[in-house]
Design a protein around this motif. Sequence first.
Motif, PDB file in Angstrom:
ATOM      1  N   ALA A 155       1.092  -1.443  -0.210  1.00 40.50           N
ATOM      2  CA  ALA A 155      -0.148   0.173   0.040  1.00 40.50           C
ATOM      3  C   ALA A 155       0.304   1.388  -0.338  1.00 40.50           C
ATOM      4  CB  ALA A 155      -0.781  -0.185   0.809  1.00 40.50           C
ATOM      5  N   LEU A 156       2.388   0.854   0.440  1.00 43.89           N
ATOM      6  CA  LEU A 156       2.877   2.760   0.920  1.00 43.89           C
ATOM      7  C   LEU A 156       3.406   3.082  -0.210  1.00 43.89           C
ATOM      8  CD1 LEU A 156       4.344   4.346   2.469  1.00 43.89           C
ATOM      9  CD2 LEU A 156       5.912   3.146   3.071  1.00 43.89           C
ATOM     10  N   LEU A 157       4.360   1.684  -0.889  1.00 47.80           N
ATOM     11  CA  LEU A 157       4.846   2.141  -2.495  1.00 47.80           C
ATOM     12  C   LEU A 157       3.965   2.415  -3.558  1.00 47.80           C
ATOM     13  CD1 LEU A 157       7.263  -1.187  -2.670  1.00 47.80           C
ATOM     14  CD2 LEU A 157       7.529   1.221  -1.485  1.00 47.80           C
ATOM     15  N   THR A 158       2.635   1.938  -3.273  1.00 47.53           N
ATOM     16  CA  THR A 158       2.051   2.231  -4.413  1.00 47.53           C
ATOM     17  C   THR A 158       1.395   3.449  -3.988  1.00 47.53           C
ATOM     18  OG1 THR A 158       0.201   0.022  -4.378  1.00 47.53           O
ATOM     19  CG2 THR A 158      -0.694   1.899  -5.654  1.00 47.53           C
ATOM     20  N   ALA A 159       1.155   4.567  -3.176  1.00 45.93           N
ATOM     21  CA  ALA A 159       1.096   5.733  -2.697  1.00 45.93           C
ATOM     22  C   ALA A 159       2.448   6.574  -3.491  1.00 45.93           C
ATOM     23  CB  ALA A 159       0.933   6.163  -1.433  1.00 45.93           C
ATOM     24  N   LEU A 160       2.982   5.360  -3.363  1.00 47.79           N
ATOM     25  CA  LEU A 160       4.861   6.413  -3.408  1.00 47.79           C
ATOM     26  C   LEU A 160       5.121   5.696  -5.362  1.00 47.79           C
ATOM     27  CD1 LEU A 160       7.309   5.166  -0.725  1.00 47.79           C
ATOM     28  CD2 LEU A 160       5.980   7.385  -1.278  1.00 47.79           C
ATOM     29  N   THR A 161       3.859   5.900  -5.760  1.00 47.11           N
ATOM     30  CA  THR A 161       4.743   4.618  -7.537  1.00 47.11           C
ATOM     31  C   THR A 161       4.518   6.702  -8.178  1.00 47.11           C
ATOM     32  OG1 THR A 161       2.669   2.854  -7.470  1.00 47.11           O
ATOM     33  CG2 THR A 161       3.530   4.028  -9.756  1.00 47.11           C
TER      34      THR A 161
END
Length: 380
Positions: A155-161
């Motif tokens: 979820a965090l990495l998706t937000a950092l896309t």
Amino acid sequence: MPPARGFVRRIADATPADRDRGVDALRALAILGVVLGHWLVTAVVADSGTLRVTSPLKQLPELTPLTWLLQTLAVFFLVAGRVSTQGYVRARAAGGTYPQWLGPRLARLSRPVVVVAAVWAVAAVAMLAAGADQDTVWALVKLVWSPLWFLLVLALLTALTPLAARLSPWWPLVAVALGDLVRKGLDDPAPGWVEGVNVICGWLVPYCLGAAWAQGRPRGRAARWGLLAGGAVVAAGLVAWGGYPAAMVGVPGAAVSNLAPPSLAAVAFGLAQCGAAMLLAGPLRRALRRPRLWAGVALVNVGAMTIFLWHQTAMIAVTAVALTSGTAVTGLHTVPDGFGWVAWRVAWLPAFAAALAVCVLAFHAYERRRPPRRRRTRPG
């Protein structure tokens, strides 16, 4: 037309022409690798009326090479980075905003987690009310919940896309190396923030690589072979001479783990996996032109998150049912101290898969996007 052939044909007809089947196959292989790995290296042992969790890797270090085959998380984050970047670029090109793009993705991650939490909350209360030992209940709940760190990181990495799309994977790789130096240089346990940096940056490496892949990098087979060979050599060297453990998963009782948090050896190994995955994508695309093969991959992808969330529950269910026999069953309830246990565990895998299929049928709808509600119109 036979029902099976008709089902396969419907899946093929429903697949968009521009669907990247090779990437879907890599996602399916990554999920199934994690599931199979957990089923093979996790043992629920019946001990004096209590269930405890251990691993055959603790008693059988000869199984360590298996962890190099079945620890496939880097491939999943590679695919996630590629798919998220492509989706974000398309959304922005269509005039969508960042919140409009991110919201549905986080919702798809959170909905099935809420269901797992609710089911296991009820199960835990029911077991305690029935007189189950508290240590047993805690061991089972922890077994289900411990892999869910993966979803928080995803979820965090998706937000950092948007950042990952511009960030070279070498920067988070350097951060992991520095984090390892700090942890190895301290006599006491490293501060939590150091381990947190390694957790985020360790999986940001393949995620950024996936984002670069979505933008056409690295170009050429030579670069991908370089990732495969270079990552494998560095990982092997760190294990042989750098003091890193050989197992690419955590082993109960071990002083050091390559995954808690991700170590430089695990990240280097992940780069090798990413290189191999990018090389395999083309042959997989060609192979999946066959409708039957594609149908299997498509089914795994439709329920990928449900499979991941419920695979430990499926194993626990089979273990619990077998306990009603009144005797400890080899491969399910006994200490994994020999290759006989491994053979029996392999024999139990079809039962685990059948139980998981039931879970997927029951809960996969929560992973899918809910259709919009239709407004009722009054007659007249």
